[in-house]
Design a protein around this motif. Structure first.
Motif, PDB file in Angstrom:
ATOM      1  N   LYS A 163       0.849  -1.187   0.000  1.00 19.95           N
ATOM      2  CA  LYS A 163       0.000   0.000   0.000  1.00 19.95           C
ATOM      3  C   LYS A 163       0.889   1.244   0.000  1.00 19.95           C
ATOM      4  CE  LYS A 163      -3.663   2.061   2.810  1.00 19.95           C
ATOM      5  NZ  LYS A 163      -4.386   1.951   4.074  1.00 19.95           N
ATOM      6  N   ILE A 164       0.515   2.241  -0.786  1.00 22.19           N
ATOM      7  CA  ILE A 164       1.231   3.519  -0.794  1.00 22.19           C
ATOM      8  C   ILE A 164       0.267   4.581  -0.279  1.00 22.19           C
ATOM      9  CG2 ILE A 164       2.381   5.239  -2.225  1.00 22.19           C
ATOM     10  CD1 ILE A 164       3.198   2.959  -4.104  1.00 22.19           C
ATOM     11  N   ASN A 165       0.659   5.280   0.782  1.00 20.90           N
ATOM     12  CA  ASN A 165      -0.225   6.234   1.454  1.00 20.90           C
ATOM     13  C   ASN A 165      -0.034   7.681   1.013  1.00 20.90           C
ATOM     14  OD1 ASN A 165      -1.202   4.101   2.992  1.00 20.90           O
ATOM     15  ND2 ASN A 165       0.234   4.457   4.646  1.00 20.90           N
ATOM     16  N   GLY A 172       7.765  10.800  10.873  1.00 20.09           N
ATOM     17  CA  GLY A 172       6.925   9.824  11.548  1.00 20.09           C
ATOM     18  C   GLY A 172       5.685   9.427  10.772  1.00 20.09           C
ATOM     19  N   ASP A 173       5.386  10.132   9.675  1.00 23.52           N
ATOM     20  CA  ASP A 173       4.234   9.758   8.852  1.00 23.52           C
ATOM     21  C   ASP A 173       4.484   8.403   8.186  1.00 23.52           C
ATOM     22  OD1 ASP A 173       3.064  12.146   9.486  1.00 23.52           O
ATOM     23  OD2 ASP A 173       3.299  13.057   7.503  1.00 23.52           O
ATOM     24  N   THR A 174       3.415   7.593   8.066  1.00 21.53           N
ATOM     25  CA  THR A 174       3.525   6.310   7.373  1.00 21.53           C
ATOM     26  C   THR A 174       3.426   6.575   5.881  1.00 21.53           C
ATOM     27  OG1 THR A 174       2.496   5.160   9.226  1.00 21.53           O
ATOM     28  CG2 THR A 174       2.550   4.004   7.125  1.00 21.53           C
ATOM     29  N   LEU A 175       4.528   6.314   5.166  1.00 20.03           N
ATOM     30  CA  LEU A 175       4.576   6.578   3.732  1.00 20.03           C
ATOM     31  C   LEU A 175       4.003   5.428   2.928  1.00 20.03           C
ATOM     32  CD1 LEU A 175       8.167   8.073   3.590  1.00 20.03           C
ATOM     33  CD2 LEU A 175       5.998   9.281   3.810  1.00 20.03           C
ATOM     34  N   LEU A 176       4.385   4.206   3.295  1.00 25.20           N
ATOM     35  CA  LEU A 176       3.880   3.033   2.597  1.00 25.20           C
ATOM     36  C   LEU A 176       3.953   1.822   3.508  1.00 25.20           C
ATOM     37  CD1 LEU A 176       6.564   1.251   1.519  1.00 25.20           C
ATOM     38  CD2 LEU A 176       6.672   3.140  -0.046  1.00 25.20           C
ATOM     39  N   VAL A 177       3.276   0.760   3.081  1.00 25.95           N
ATOM     40  CA  VAL A 177       3.278  -0.491   3.833  1.00 25.95           C
ATOM     41  C   VAL A 177       3.875  -1.548   2.918  1.00 25.95           C
ATOM     42  CG1 VAL A 177       1.861  -2.214   5.026  1.00 25.95           C
ATOM     43  CG2 VAL A 177       1.207   0.209   5.102  1.00 25.95           C
ATOM     44  N   MET A 178       4.824  -2.323   3.453  1.00 29.07           N
ATOM     45  CA  MET A 178       5.417  -3.397   2.664  1.00 29.07           C
ATOM     46  C   MET A 178       5.367  -4.702   3.446  1.00 29.07           C
ATOM     47  SD  MET A 178       9.484  -2.450   2.739  1.00 29.07           S
ATOM     48  CE  MET A 178       9.987  -3.917   1.890  1.00 29.07           C
ATOM     49  N   GLU A 179       5.231  -5.795   2.700  1.00 31.80           N
ATOM     50  CA  GLU A 179       5.228  -7.120   3.322  1.00 31.80           C
ATOM     51  C   GLU A 179       6.636  -7.682   3.206  1.00 31.80           C
ATOM     52  OE1 GLU A 179       3.303 -11.582   2.876  1.00 31.80           O
ATOM     53  OE2 GLU A 179       2.602  -9.978   1.577  1.00 31.80           O
ATOM     54  N   ASN A 189       4.983  -4.269   7.304  1.00 34.05           N
ATOM     55  CA  ASN A 189       5.872  -3.289   7.929  1.00 34.05           C
ATOM     56  C   ASN A 189       5.539  -1.898   7.403  1.00 34.05           C
ATOM     57  OD1 ASN A 189       7.837  -5.186   9.286  1.00 34.05           O
ATOM     58  ND2 ASN A 189       7.921  -5.914   7.184  1.00 34.05           N
ATOM     59  N   ASN A 190       5.337  -0.947   8.315  1.00 30.53           N
ATOM     60  CA  ASN A 190       5.111   0.438   7.937  1.00 30.53           C
ATOM     61  C   ASN A 190       6.460   1.093   7.693  1.00 30.53           C
ATOM     62  OD1 ASN A 190       2.336   0.225   8.292  1.00 30.53           O
ATOM     63  ND2 ASN A 190       2.466   0.750  10.456  1.00 30.53           N
ATOM     64  N   VAL A 191       6.595   1.778   6.571  1.00 28.30           N
ATOM     65  CA  VAL A 191       7.802   2.548   6.285  1.00 28.30           C
ATOM     66  C   VAL A 191       7.479   3.993   6.629  1.00 28.30           C
ATOM     67  CG1 VAL A 191       9.447   3.253   4.523  1.00 28.30           C
ATOM     68  CG2 VAL A 191       8.511   0.930   4.499  1.00 28.30           C
ATOM     69  N   LEU A 192       8.203   4.547   7.610  1.00 29.40           N
ATOM     70  CA  LEU A 192       7.924   5.878   8.129  1.00 29.40           C
ATOM     71  C   LEU A 192       8.901   6.905   7.575  1.00 29.40           C
ATOM     72  CD1 LEU A 192       7.431   4.880  11.884  1.00 29.40           C
ATOM     73  CD2 LEU A 192       5.693   5.035  10.106  1.00 29.40           C
ATOM     74  N   ALA A 193       8.463   8.159   7.557  1.00 31.24           N
ATOM     75  CA  ALA A 193       9.321   9.263   7.122  1.00 31.24           C
ATOM     76  C   ALA A 193      10.260   9.638   8.257  1.00 31.24           C
ATOM     77  CB  ALA A 193       8.475  10.454   6.719  1.00 31.24           C
ATOM     78  N   ASP A 237      17.646  -1.710   0.737  1.00 33.28           N
ATOM     79  CA  ASP A 237      18.314  -0.474   0.333  1.00 33.28           C
ATOM     80  C   ASP A 237      17.907   0.028  -1.049  1.00 33.28           C
ATOM     81  OD1 ASP A 237      19.623  -0.157   2.758  1.00 33.28           O
ATOM     82  OD2 ASP A 237      21.364  -1.314   2.103  1.00 33.28           O
ATOM     83  N   ASP A 238      16.863  -0.531  -1.663  1.00 34.18           N
ATOM     84  CA  ASP A 238      16.331   0.036  -2.890  1.00 34.18           C
ATOM     85  C   ASP A 238      15.654   1.369  -2.546  1.00 34.18           C
ATOM     86  OD1 ASP A 238      17.162  -2.074  -4.432  1.00 34.18           O
ATOM     87  OD2 ASP A 238      15.158  -2.895  -4.799  1.00 34.18           O
ATOM     88  N   VAL A 239      15.777   2.354  -3.420  1.00 33.02           N
ATOM     89  CA  VAL A 239      15.136   3.656  -3.182  1.00 33.02           C
ATOM     90  C   VAL A 239      13.650   3.527  -3.472  1.00 33.02           C
ATOM     91  CG1 VAL A 239      15.027   6.066  -3.908  1.00 33.02           C
ATOM     92  CG2 VAL A 239      17.241   4.920  -3.741  1.00 33.02           C
ATOM     93  N   LEU A 240      12.838   3.915  -2.471  1.00 35.82           N
ATOM     94  CA  LEU A 240      11.384   3.830  -2.606  1.00 35.82           C
ATOM     95  C   LEU A 240      10.782   5.186  -2.936  1.00 35.82           C
ATOM     96  CD1 LEU A 240      10.660   1.638   0.558  1.00 35.82           C
ATOM     97  CD2 LEU A 240      11.021   0.858  -1.776  1.00 35.82           C
ATOM     98  N   ILE A 241      11.217   6.212  -2.204  1.00 30.57           N
ATOM     99  CA  ILE A 241      10.624   7.540  -2.325  1.00 30.57           C
ATOM    100  C   ILE A 241      11.728   8.587  -2.238  1.00 30.57           C
ATOM    101  CG2 ILE A 241       9.026   9.183  -1.233  1.00 30.57           C
ATOM    102  CD1 ILE A 241       7.548   6.698  -0.109  1.00 30.57           C
ATOM    103  N   GLU A 242      11.589   9.659  -3.022  1.00 26.23           N
ATOM    104  CA  GLU A 242      12.500  10.802  -2.933  1.00 26.23           C
ATOM    105  C   GLU A 242      11.734  11.963  -2.326  1.00 26.23           C
ATOM    106  OE1 GLU A 242      14.160  11.661  -6.756  1.00 26.23           O
ATOM    107  OE2 GLU A 242      15.379   9.843  -6.756  1.00 26.23           O
ATOM    108  N   ILE A 243      12.366  12.598  -1.341  1.00 24.30           N
ATOM    109  CA  ILE A 243      11.728  13.725  -0.645  1.00 24.30           C
ATOM    110  C   ILE A 243      12.591  14.963  -0.832  1.00 24.30           C
ATOM    111  CG2 ILE A 243      10.978  14.598   1.602  1.00 24.30           C
ATOM    112  CD1 ILE A 243      10.787  11.632   2.483  1.00 24.30           C
ATOM    113  N   ALA A 244      11.956  16.104  -1.164  1.00 22.41           N
ATOM    114  CA  ALA A 244      12.684  17.355  -1.332  1.00 22.41           C
ATOM    115  C   ALA A 244      12.482  18.240  -0.114  1.00 22.41           C
ATOM    116  CB  ALA A 244      12.236  18.077  -2.588  1.00 22.41           C
TER     117      ALA A 244
END
Length: 140
Positions: free
Chosen positions: A84-86, A96-103, A109-113, A133-140
């Motif tokens: 899931k991508i939130n 601390g925001d939940t960015l996505l959920v991965m199994e 597992n919640n992936v948090l900012a 270590d794969d890049v999931l999200i880029e944040i500016a």
């Protein structure tokens, strides 16, 4: 102490080690006692020995360079699948925001900012398999 059965040239021998001290052993072969010298070969270890090299840094070397607050990335903490991508590109996020959920390992597992900012790019989609270590999200 220990009993053994040897066959030498078709002849069977019952050998019992009575006492073992240093390189001398008292043994009994078919009821007759003997004092024998045992030649023990030095065993070399097959396990490699770890030798740590000491590194001496000159002043200024080895210091960690901090980025000037540019874009940061969110990486996969372990191998798994995206469930899931939130967030969406352009969303502002807080630490601390939940960015996505991965199994991973049959657990969700919640992936948090870790940092706040604006979502610059989402590099994965629901159903994608990722490695650690794969890049999931880029944040500016």
């Amino acid at each position: 102490m220990k009993k053994f059965k040897f066959t030498i040239r078709g002849q069977e021998y019952d050998v019992e080690i009575k006492d073992f001290e240093g390189s001398n052993a008292k043994i009994e072969v078919n009821g007759t006692s003997y004092d024998v010298d045992v030649h023990i070969a030095d065993k070399s270890s097959k396990t490699p020995r770890l030798v740590r090299k000491q590194v001496v840094n000159k002043p200024g070397e080895g210091s960690i360079k901090k980025s000037g607050g540019g874009a940061s990335t969110v990486k996969a903490p372990l191998p798994g699948s995206i469930i899931k991508i939130n967030i969406a590109v352009g969303d502002s996020i807080n630490p601390g925001d939940t960015l996505l959920v991965m199994e991973a390992m049959k657990m969700e597992n919640n992936v948090l900012a870790e940092k706040g900012g604006t979502v610059k790019a989402i590099k994965v989609a629901v159903g994608d398999s990722v490695l650690q270590d794969d890049v999931l999200i880029e944040i500016a």
